[in-house]
Enzyme design. Structure first.
Site, mmCIF file in Angstrom:
data_model
loop_
_atom_site.group_PDB
_atom_site.id
_atom_site.type_symbol
_atom_site.label_atom_id
_atom_site.label_comp_id
_atom_site.label_asym_id
_atom_site.label_seq_id
_atom_site.Cartn_x
_atom_site.Cartn_y
_atom_site.Cartn_z
ATOM 1 N N TYR A 6 0.808 -1.226 0.000
ATOM 2 C CA TYR A 6 0.000 0.000 0.000
ATOM 3 C C TYR A 6 0.837 1.270 0.000
ATOM 4 O O TYR A 6 0.308 2.364 -0.010
ATOM 5 C CB TYR A 6 -0.917 0.017 1.236
ATOM 6 C CG TYR A 6 -0.135 -0.018 2.527
ATOM 7 C CD1 TYR A 6 0.273 1.148 3.137
ATOM 8 C CD2 TYR A 6 0.226 -1.216 3.102
ATOM 9 C CE1 TYR A 6 1.029 1.116 4.296
ATOM 10 C CE2 TYR A 6 0.960 -1.270 4.253
ATOM 11 C CZ TYR A 6 1.360 -0.088 4.848
ATOM 12 O OH TYR A 6 2.109 -0.125 5.992
ATOM 13 N N GLY A 7 2.137 1.148 -0.003
ATOM 14 C CA GLY A 7 3.013 2.329 0.080
ATOM 15 C C GLY A 7 4.002 2.367 -1.071
ATOM 16 O O GLY A 7 3.642 2.154 -2.229
ATOM 17 N N LEU A 9 6.152 0.350 -2.113
ATOM 18 C CA LEU A 9 6.334 -0.869 -2.903
ATOM 19 C C LEU A 9 5.351 -0.977 -4.067
ATOM 20 O O LEU A 9 5.466 -1.871 -4.899
ATOM 21 C CB LEU A 9 6.251 -2.108 -2.015
ATOM 22 C CG LEU A 9 7.396 -2.242 -1.004
ATOM 23 C CD1 LEU A 9 7.180 -3.462 -0.121
ATOM 24 C CD2 LEU A 9 8.740 -2.299 -1.699
ATOM 25 N N GLN A 10 4.409 -0.051 -4.160
ATOM 26 C CA GLN A 10 3.531 0.008 -5.330
ATOM 27 C C GLN A 10 4.257 0.586 -6.541
ATOM 28 O O GLN A 10 3.835 0.381 -7.669
ATOM 29 C CB GLN A 10 2.319 0.912 -5.060
ATOM 30 C CG GLN A 10 1.406 0.444 -3.977
ATOM 31 C CD GLN A 10 0.270 1.423 -3.800
ATOM 32 O OE1 GLN A 10 -0.736 1.329 -4.491
ATOM 33 N NE2 GLN A 10 0.429 2.371 -2.894
ATOM 34 N N GLU A 83 11.573 -3.154 4.602
ATOM 35 C CA GLU A 83 10.593 -2.494 5.461
ATOM 36 C C GLU A 83 11.148 -2.187 6.855
ATOM 37 O O GLU A 83 10.687 -1.268 7.505
ATOM 38 C CB GLU A 83 9.324 -3.343 5.569
ATOM 39 C CG GLU A 83 8.548 -3.448 4.283
ATOM 40 C CD GLU A 83 7.862 -2.155 3.876
ATOM 41 O OE1 GLU A 83 7.822 -1.198 4.678
ATOM 42 O OE2 GLU A 83 7.374 -2.088 2.747
#
Length: 94
Positions: A6-7, A9-10, A83
């Protein structure tokens, strides 16, 4: 394995830099339920968002992201390391 992000890494260039490819993905929305709700927050002095489980809220916004398919275990490990220590992966419905 499938992985919802959702952050950052999109962003195709970010994930390509980390695992040397962009997995097949599709837009997805994190399911919110009375049993499990998440809220997206911005951290002070950081450029990435976090999701925290929240309770007793009726006004929680949908969490948009990407669902990657065919992720390999070693790729997941690389993304977990990226992460950092405060990150934890959870099983969710999208």
């Amino acid at each position: 394995m499938k992985l919802f992000v959702y952050g950052t890494l999109q962003v195709p260039n970010v994930i390509r830099t980390l695992i040397k490819r962009v997995p097949r993905g599709e837009p997805a929305v994190l399911c919110q339920s009375e049993q499990k709700m998440y809220e997206r927050f911005a951290l002070k002095r950081e450029t990435y968002p976090v999701l925290l489980e929240t309770r007793n809220r009726v006004d929680v916004n949908p969490i948009d992201g990407v669902l990657y398919h065919d992720m390999k275990d070693d790729e997941i490990r690389v993304l977990d390391e990226f992460e950092g220590e405060e990150y934890s992966r959870a099983l969710v419905d999208v």
